[in-house]
Design an enzyme around this catalytic site. Structure first.
Site, PDB file in Angstrom:
ATOM      1  N   GLY A 138       0.829  -1.205   0.000  1.00  0.00           N
ATOM      2  CA  GLY A 138       0.000   0.000   0.000  1.00  0.00           C
ATOM      3  C   GLY A 138       0.854   1.241   0.000  1.00  0.00           C
ATOM      4  O   GLY A 138       2.016   1.216   0.394  1.00  0.00           O
TER       5      GLY A 138
ATOM      6  N   MET B 197       2.115   9.717   3.101  1.00  0.00           N
ATOM      7  CA  MET B 197       3.340   9.912   3.864  1.00  0.00           C
ATOM      8  C   MET B 197       4.390   8.835   3.568  1.00  0.00           C
ATOM      9  O   MET B 197       5.578   9.078   3.657  1.00  0.00           O
ATOM     10  CB  MET B 197       2.988   9.893   5.351  1.00  0.00           C
ATOM     11  CG  MET B 197       4.047  10.449   6.243  1.00  0.00           C
ATOM     12  SD  MET B 197       3.411  10.869   7.859  1.00  0.00           S
ATOM     13  CE  MET B 197       2.998   9.309   8.568  1.00  0.00           C
ATOM     14  N   GLY B 198       3.938   7.646   3.261  1.00  0.00           N
ATOM     15  CA  GLY B 198       4.898   6.575   3.068  1.00  0.00           C
ATOM     16  C   GLY B 198       4.280   5.373   2.398  1.00  0.00           C
ATOM     17  O   GLY B 198       3.151   5.410   1.939  1.00  0.00           O
TER      18      GLY B 198
ATOM     19  N   ASP C 148      -8.589  11.497  10.019  1.00  0.00           N
ATOM     20  CA  ASP C 148      -8.608  11.127   8.597  1.00  0.00           C
ATOM     21  C   ASP C 148      -9.369   9.813   8.401  1.00  0.00           C
ATOM     22  O   ASP C 148      -8.920   8.929   7.679  1.00  0.00           O
ATOM     23  CB  ASP C 148      -7.178  11.013   8.058  1.00  0.00           C
ATOM     24  CG  ASP C 148      -7.149  11.029   6.521  1.00  0.00           C
ATOM     25  OD1 ASP C 148      -8.150  11.458   5.910  1.00  0.00           O
ATOM     26  OD2 ASP C 148      -6.140  10.595   5.950  1.00  0.00           O
TER      27      ASP C 148
END
Lengths: 346, 247, 125
Positions: free
Chosen positions: A33, A37-38, A147
């Site tokens: 995935g 951010m990463g 979020d």
């Protein structure tokens, strides 16, 4: 020069983008995935003979802000021990300086994919109820997710729900005790502390974090200092709307502070619940995820919900519907009895 | 900047700075210009030949003439004079120039004279001919995609070659052999089978493979930097080819 | 116990109602008392039998089916006795409502009577 087949080229491309886990105890399996951010990789932990998910920043973070955020995410997760919140196992640092953490590898479907697998309304609501429980637990620990959206929610094979991606979570008050982190040899407490000065990166007022369609108006305006549990309640309302409509709230026309556009066949009471959770004014929303969960419980038990007051006729109708088999059996009995009597008359 | 600049951390996945060929061919230094042209020729002759053979359906002789003609233009004329980094990728620019050359050659048969006597003798067209049979016939409307695919194939081929040389020079032949078995062979070995075959521990296999891949990526990014017009194109290509964000 | 009491209460109410319906047959009006009494007794008995099974069996379908069987069985016993005046048997007129009463008692008991009785297991503390 060696001629490479298309398949080999693809393998080389994958090999070229892989992270280097040398000097950690993990062995890379595959990327699973990618977020803002990463990237999250599936890795093997040979020491414990299990597979775990490893989240790492895409780039060495010169400013340190993303690193601090990743470390905070790991710390938030470490604090939130709940069956509905993915547990973190370890924090460390790659050779190139990027910080990573490992967490439970969740087998299942993302909520947005799961909902397309033909699940019933009741199943959706049961899953939503579990989501609310996990968020309510986080709120009890004074942590806001900020979020929540279908892409950040996993549903397991047995209907278990796991809330993922706490990268923009906000801690509402300073924690009384600093969580103790277990370090891999290459990531000493000193090195990580140095990389996350102050331990928790605070979002500057005016910074907008979140996802359009799922973030409340106050969050969209960047009023991060004013956010409280009701910001997550708004997102939960949007997730409920998504579960009821099967489409993203944003696609349904739900901009911040506006009502979702509903499809056919969505029960009015549930519409009212989602709309109340998504009110523009935080004071008009449910006070917490637990209150929202209680509303869904009421609906599931066939009781009226707070968000949708009912007339006596409606209540009677819902009562009869709830006990429809008993009502039908009584009617059948009365009709049979009447027919028998009529037949006996000379 | 001609000098290679290493990142401070060892094992960094991010490439040292190396000058782009676009800057190289515009340099006042003849040596730098020559190096840039050599890099361009090395990187492009195979995809150019394959493209002319299969996409333009020319026979081997015509394709060799056109390839030599094209490379002669690259070397002899101010080939990159009109190229503006930022407006298009270098690869797209090269392909467009090649298309124009082939179209013009169709109109004017005189152009098939190998650039007025210029010829690069080291190009092994025979080896490429052997590989053409392994390729699917290209879609006539997908010239750009076909050229890109062949360029990428050639690009990775040259990176693998450089990796092999570097491993040999540094005495790390086993590292390359592991990489070859695991990442290049169609059958695809497992860590366990490699450990068995090379009489290494599983950890050693992991670490050596990681080294080879790290080196592979470094070489790929270094080469990519030379073969792109500017920083933005380099970043875009790094993401497309290797799926990495480069700072 | 709760299920047994509920089933017996339901049996009593339905038995009373079932027996009272005899009022609509002019010939039976003079025997209303005994009809109501026996009908109620029959359905209380049915309720007891259904309640006992409902307390032991988890499956709602099984309880409902058992209710139907008990209702039909007891009604059959009643219907075997011929009308003293005409000597006729009223199998359909007695067994159809009787079976339905058993089914109703079975359904209501299984649906609204709470959980089943479980044997106490060893507790690990």
């Amino acid at each position: 020069m060696r001629w490479l087949s298309d398949r080999t080229v693809e393998r080389l491309r994958a090999a070229g983008s892989e992270i280097d886990l040398t000097h950690t105890r993990y062995r890379l399996i595959e990327p699973i995935g990618r977020g803002g951010m990463g990237t999250v990789y599936l890795v093997e932990d040979p020491a414990l003979d299990r597979r775990v998910a490893l989240k790492v920043l895409d780039l060495p973070d010169a400013g340190g802000e993303l690193t601090a955020r990743l470390i905070q995410e790991a710390r938030v997760l470490a604090r939130l021990e709940h069956p509905g919140i993915v547990p973190v196992h370890d924090v460390g640092e790659l050779e190139d300086g990027r910080v990573f953490y490992t967490m439970k590898f969740v087998r299942g479907d993302r909520l947005d994919r799961w909902v397309r697998s033909g699940v019933s309304l009741r199943q959706r609501l049961v899953v939503f109820r579990r989501l609310c429980e996990a968020v309510a637990f986080a709120h009890a620990q004074r942590v806001l997710h900020r979020d929540l959206k279908p892409q950040n929610i996993m549903v397991g094979a047995f209907g278990e729900v796991l809330v993922m991606d706490w990268g923009v979570a906000k801690i509402l008050r300073n924690l009384d005790e600093e969580p103790t982190l277990r370090m891999t040899p290459e990531a000493s407490p000193e090195s990580l502390s140095a990389r996350s000065p102050g331990a928790s990166p605070q979002t500057r007022h005016g910074t907008v974090l979140g996802t359009p369609g799922y973030m409340p108006p106050e969050q969209a305006r960047g009023e991060s200092a004013q956010l409280d549990e009701r910001a997550d309640v708004y997102a939960l309302g949007a997730v409920l709307a998504f579960l009821l409509g099967g489409r993203a709230a944003a696609e349904m026309g739900a901009r911040s502070a506006s009502k979702p556009r509903w499809g056919r066949g969505v029960p009015r009471a549930l519409r009212a619940v989602a709309e109340m959770a998504m009110r523009a004014e935080p004071a008009e929303r449910y006070r917490g995820a637990d209150e929202l969960a209680a509303e869904v419980d009421r609906f599931l038990e066939g009781r009226p919900v707070m968000a949708h007051p009912e007339s006596i006729l409606l209540r009677a109708g819902r009562f009869l519907w709830k006990h429809r088999i008993a009502v039908i059996l009584l009617l059948v009995y009365a009709i049979v009895r009447a027919l028998v009597l009529l037949a006996e008359r000379p | 900047m001609d000098e290679t600049t290493r990142m401070p951390r060892t094992g960094s996945p991010f490439p040292p700075t190396r000058a782009s060929v676009v800057q190289g061919v515009r340099s006042d230094d003849p040596e730098t210009r020559k190096r840039a042209y050599t890099t361009l020729v090395e990187s492009y002759w195979r995809p150019v030949y394959t493209y002319v053979r299969l996409q333009w359906r020319r026979d081997a002789e015509q394709a060799q003439d056109l390839t030599q003609e094209f490379l002669a233009r690259v070397v002899e004329k101010e080939f990159l004079g009109t190229y503006e980094p930022g407006r298009s990728r270098l690869r797209t620019f090269v392909r467009t120039c090649l298309d124009r050359l082939v179209q013009n050659a169709d109109r004017d048969a005189r152009r098939l004279k190998r650039g007025g006597g210029f010829e690069i003798r080291s190009l092994d067209f025979g080896s490429v001919e052997g590989e053409l049979s392994r390729l699917d016939p290209p879609d006539p409307n997908q010239g750009e995609a076909f050229f890109e695919r062949e360029w990428i194939r050639g690009f990775f081929g040259s990176v693998v070659e450089e990796l092999r040389l570097e491993c040999e020079e540094s005495g790390k032949q086993i590292h390359f052999q592991l990489f070859e078995r695991y990442d290049l062979e169609e059958a695809g070995a497992t860590y366990e089978s490699l450990a068995r075959d090379f009489e290494l521990s599983s950890n050693d296999v992991t670490n050596r493979l990681a080294y080879a891949r790290r080196t592979f990526r470094r070489i790929a990014l270094e080469r990519l930097r030379t073969l792109t017009g500017d920083e933005a194109e380099f970043r875009a290509e790094a993401r497309t080819l290797l799926g990495v964000d480069v700072s | 116990m709760k299920k047994i009491l509920l089933a017996m209460a339901l049996g009593a109410v339905l038995g009373l109602l079932d027996g009272s319906s005899a009022w609509f047959s002019p010939d039976a009006r003079d025997k209303m008392g005994s009809i109501i009494l026996w009908s109620a007794l029959k359905d209380v008995t049915a309720g007891f039998l259904i309640g006992v099974v409902a307390a032991l069996v988890r499956s709602k379908v099984a309880v409902v089916f058992w209710g139907l069987l008990v209702g039909l069985g007891l009604a059959f016993l009643v219907a075997m006795e011929p009308d003293p005046d005409t000597g006729k048997h009223y199998y359909l007129a007695i067994m159809l409502p009787g079976g339905l009463v058993g089914l109703l008692v079975g359904y209501f008991t299984a649906r609204y009577g709470g959980g089943v009785v479980r044997r106490r297991a060893a507790t690990v503390t």
